[in-house]
Design a protein around this motif. Structure first.
Motif, PDB file in Angstrom:
ATOM      1  N   UNK A 119     -12.795  89.980  45.128  1.00  0.00           N
ATOM      2  CA  UNK A 119     -13.322  89.438  43.845  1.00  0.00           C
ATOM      3  C   UNK A 119     -12.460  88.111  43.276  1.00  0.00           C
ATOM      4  N   UNK A 120     -12.791  87.192  43.559  1.00  0.00           N
ATOM      5  CA  UNK A 120     -11.876  85.942  43.024  1.00  0.00           C
ATOM      6  C   UNK A 120     -12.451  85.174  41.866  1.00  0.00           C
ATOM      7  N   UNK A 121     -13.534  85.522  41.446  1.00  0.00           N
ATOM      8  CA  UNK A 121     -14.028  84.912  40.433  1.00  0.00           C
ATOM      9  C   UNK A 121     -13.314  84.309  39.314  1.00  0.00           C
ATOM     10  N   UNK A 122     -12.150  84.984  38.969  1.00  0.00           N
ATOM     11  CA  UNK A 122     -11.198  84.339  37.788  1.00  0.00           C
ATOM     12  C   UNK A 122      -9.948  83.907  38.527  1.00  0.00           C
ATOM     13  N   UNK A 130      -1.074  79.927  34.607  1.00  0.00           N
ATOM     14  CA  UNK A 130      -1.133  78.455  34.617  1.00  0.00           C
ATOM     15  C   UNK A 130      -2.042  77.879  33.014  1.00  0.00           C
ATOM     16  N   UNK A 131      -3.063  78.575  33.413  1.00  0.00           N
ATOM     17  CA  UNK A 131      -3.915  78.414  32.242  1.00  0.00           C
ATOM     18  C   UNK A 131      -3.324  78.692  30.930  1.00  0.00           C
ATOM     19  N   UNK A 132      -2.709  79.752  30.820  1.00  0.00           N
ATOM     20  CA  UNK A 132      -2.168  80.181  29.371  1.00  0.00           C
ATOM     21  C   UNK A 132      -1.047  78.985  29.282  1.00  0.00           C
ATOM     22  N   UNK A 133      -0.249  78.584  30.111  1.00  0.00           N
ATOM     23  CA  UNK A 133       0.513  77.489  30.015  1.00  0.00           C
ATOM     24  C   UNK A 133       0.043  76.153  29.372  1.00  0.00           C
ATOM     25  N   UNK A 134      -1.138  75.782  29.919  1.00  0.00           N
ATOM     26  CA  UNK A 134      -2.000  74.780  29.370  1.00  0.00           C
ATOM     27  C   UNK A 134      -2.176  74.870  27.988  1.00  0.00           C
ATOM     28  N   UNK A 161       1.623  85.965  25.859  1.00  0.00           N
ATOM     29  CA  UNK A 161       1.711  86.419  24.518  1.00  0.00           C
ATOM     30  C   UNK A 161       1.300  85.662  23.545  1.00  0.00           C
ATOM     31  N   UNK A 162       1.498  84.111  23.582  1.00  0.00           N
ATOM     32  CA  UNK A 162       1.142  83.292  22.992  1.00  0.00           C
ATOM     33  C   UNK A 162      -0.316  83.162  22.855  1.00  0.00           C
ATOM     34  N   UNK A 163      -0.945  82.909  24.108  1.00  0.00           N
ATOM     35  CA  UNK A 163      -2.447  82.918  23.997  1.00  0.00           C
ATOM     36  C   UNK A 163      -3.116  84.247  23.526  1.00  0.00           C
ATOM     37  N   UNK A 164      -2.555  85.257  23.630  1.00  0.00           N
ATOM     38  CA  UNK A 164      -3.384  86.513  23.184  1.00  0.00           C
ATOM     39  C   UNK A 164      -3.247  86.421  21.692  1.00  0.00           C
ATOM     40  N   UNK A 165      -2.051  86.035  20.960  1.00  0.00           N
ATOM     41  CA  UNK A 165      -1.803  86.018  19.659  1.00  0.00           C
ATOM     42  C   UNK A 165      -2.975  84.913  18.914  1.00  0.00           C
ATOM     43  N   UNK A 203      -9.140  86.194  32.696  1.00  0.00           N
ATOM     44  CA  UNK A 203      -7.891  85.831  33.222  1.00  0.00           C
ATOM     45  C   UNK A 203      -6.621  85.620  32.306  1.00  0.00           C
ATOM     46  N   UNK A 204      -6.956  85.529  30.981  1.00  0.00           N
ATOM     47  CA  UNK A 204      -6.114  85.641  29.953  1.00  0.00           C
ATOM     48  C   UNK A 204      -5.438  86.918  29.695  1.00  0.00           C
ATOM     49  N   UNK A 205      -6.456  87.933  29.603  1.00  0.00           N
ATOM     50  CA  UNK A 205      -6.127  89.049  29.649  1.00  0.00           C
ATOM     51  C   UNK A 205      -5.105  89.859  30.794  1.00  0.00           C
ATOM     52  N   UNK A 206      -5.560  88.933  31.943  1.00  0.00           N
ATOM     53  CA  UNK A 206      -4.610  89.467  33.187  1.00  0.00           C
ATOM     54  C   UNK A 206      -3.327  88.967  33.287  1.00  0.00           C
ATOM     55  N   UNK A 207      -3.064  87.993  32.605  1.00  0.00           N
ATOM     56  CA  UNK A 207      -1.952  87.435  32.411  1.00  0.00           C
ATOM     57  C   UNK A 207      -0.946  88.369  31.365  1.00  0.00           C
ATOM     58  N   UNK A 208      -1.551  88.844  30.285  1.00  0.00           N
ATOM     59  CA  UNK A 208      -0.867  89.563  29.440  1.00  0.00           C
ATOM     60  C   UNK A 208      -0.796  91.051  30.024  1.00  0.00           C
ATOM     61  N   UNK A 209      -1.798  91.470  30.930  1.00  0.00           N
ATOM     62  CA  UNK A 209      -1.528  92.846  31.476  1.00  0.00           C
ATOM     63  C   UNK A 209      -0.336  92.754  32.416  1.00  0.00           C
TER      64      UNK A 209
END
Length: 412
Positions: A119-122, A130-134, A161-165, A203-209
């Motif tokens: 499963x590569x949908x995200x 990279x998206x969090x960085x953007x 962390x920034x994106x989650x906040x 995907x954002x959750x994945x980065x924080x996870x």
């Protein structure tokens, strides 16, 4: 709420007794700064009686922790213990992947699971970071620039962390805020728990996870930030600073506790871990108070007052004075006291920057200096934060960056 919690180390709300009119109570010296550590290592915090004397010209004979202060400091101790545990394990076993992380079950990484399942949908985990960085680059340009000095692993983790906040803050301050209910925040908290267990939703959750699986990050500050969002759904007044202090911790002080484990403490630092976290907490409180003072008029137009009502009364001011938005001598005196205290918090926070890992100092120090200049702008506007927006011009920002870089480089 006034301001946004989605700034890494920068943060949200706070206030204190008017310094021009000290109370006769023994609580007059309270809560000018987060509590100094109770044990271990050198403390970064000045004795609070000394700071109170600087602000009020009166020294209280004793300082007693309030329930709010105790609750916040317990979270500080818990996060500091995670970091110490990780350091001890690295000393025993040597560095390795995720060096410094506390010993706990390590969930399988989201990207690995998706690859195995086909499963590569995200996208892959790298794409998520990279998206969090953007997002960070778009909404926190100065801080994003500073993160480029960090190691790639730390840089990506701070972005996550920034994106989650930011996403959490936008639940109550974003375009869909009118539709957010306590139940929606409960679901957001359950989603947080799932990502800490290695079950991200997007995907954002994945980065924080992935981040929390590699660094000694405790879940409690994240939960506490959600609690601050709950307050914003029903609470628009704060009777005392003790109430406001806890709110400030929830929506802003938590950010420092989330990010220090990622930014790292300098190996040669002689300060206790608790002291470094106290400095991060001080910066969150300072930034939140700055947001409050900057946004008084904006909040009033939304029917909100993020200033302690007892302090307003001591200054001879009422809620109606806030809603009328007229700058008077009483208001100027009140604002001078509030700004003075915010600067005390900034001063305490700045002491902790030197104890961060060298690659993490510049973005934190630059953000601190730039945010502190908002207080100067309020003064330059003759304390008219009802109809004038206090901001730091682009030229001043650009001038501050090389100075902050030089100061961060020497670690002082």
């Amino acid at each position: 709420m006034a301001g946004s919690s989605a700034a890494v180390w920068p943060a949200h709300h706070a206030s204190c007794r008017p310094h021009h009119q000290p109370s006769s109570s023994s609580s007059q010296a309270r809560r000018l700064l987060p509590l100094p550590p109770r044990r271990g290592g050198a403390s970064l915090a000045m004795p609070r009686a000394t700071l109170a004397a600087a602000a009020t010209a009166t020294v209280a004979p004793a300082v007693v922790r309030t329930a709010s202060e105790e609750a916040v400091y317990e979270v500080v101790l818990r996060q500091a213990a995670l970091v110490r545990e990780g350091r001890g394990r690295v000393a025993r076993e040597g560095p390795g992947p995720g060096a410094g992380a506390a010993r706990r079950p390590r969930p399988r990484r989201w990207a690995e699971e998706k690859e195995e399942e086909g499963l590569r949908g995200w996208g892959l985990l790298g794409d998520a970071y990279d998206r969090c960085g953007e997002v960070c680059a778009e909404y926190a340009k100065t801080f994003y620039l500073g993160t480029q000095l960090m190691t790639p692993e730390r840089r990506k983790a701070v972005w996550a962390i920034y994106v989650w906040c930011r996403r959490t803050d936008e639940l109550v301050d974003g375009p869909n805020a009118n539709y957010i209910t306590p139940t929606a925040l409960d679901r957001w908290e359950k989603r947080l728990e799932d990502l800490f267990e290695g079950r991200p939703y997007d995907m954002y959750d994945a980065a924080l996870s992935d981040t929390v699986s590699k660094f000694p990050v405790d879940i409690q500050p994240f939960k506490d930030m959600i609690e601050g969002m709950r307050l914003d759904l029903w609470k628009s007044r704060y009777r005392t600073f003790d109430e406001l202090y806890l709110y400030c911790y929830y929506v802003a002080g938590t950010v420092g506790l989330m990010t220090v484990p990622v930014m790292g403490i300098a190996p040669d630092s002689k300060a206790s871990t608790e002291s470094v976290y106290n400095a991060a907490l001080a910066l969150g409180i300072a930034n939140q108070l700055t947001n409050i003072l900057r946004d008084v008029g904006e909040d009033a137009r939304r029917g909100r007052i993020y200033l302690p009502l007892d302090e307003l009364a001591q200054a001879g001011l009422t809620e109606d004075d806030i809603f009328r938005g007229k700058v008077t001598d009483k208001w100027r005196r009140f604002m001078k006291g509030q700004i003075q205290r915010a600067r005390l918090f900034f001063d305490e926070a700045e002491k902790g920057v030197a104890h961060l890992d060298s690659a993490s100092r510049w973005p934190v120090l630059a953000s601190l200096w730039l945010y502190r200049q908002i207080l100067d702008a309020i003064e330059a506007n003759d304390y008219n934060n009802f109809t004038k927006r206090a901001y730091v011009g682009k030229a001043k920002k650009l001038l501050s960056l090389p100075v902050a870089y030089a100061r961060a480089a020497v670690g002082s």
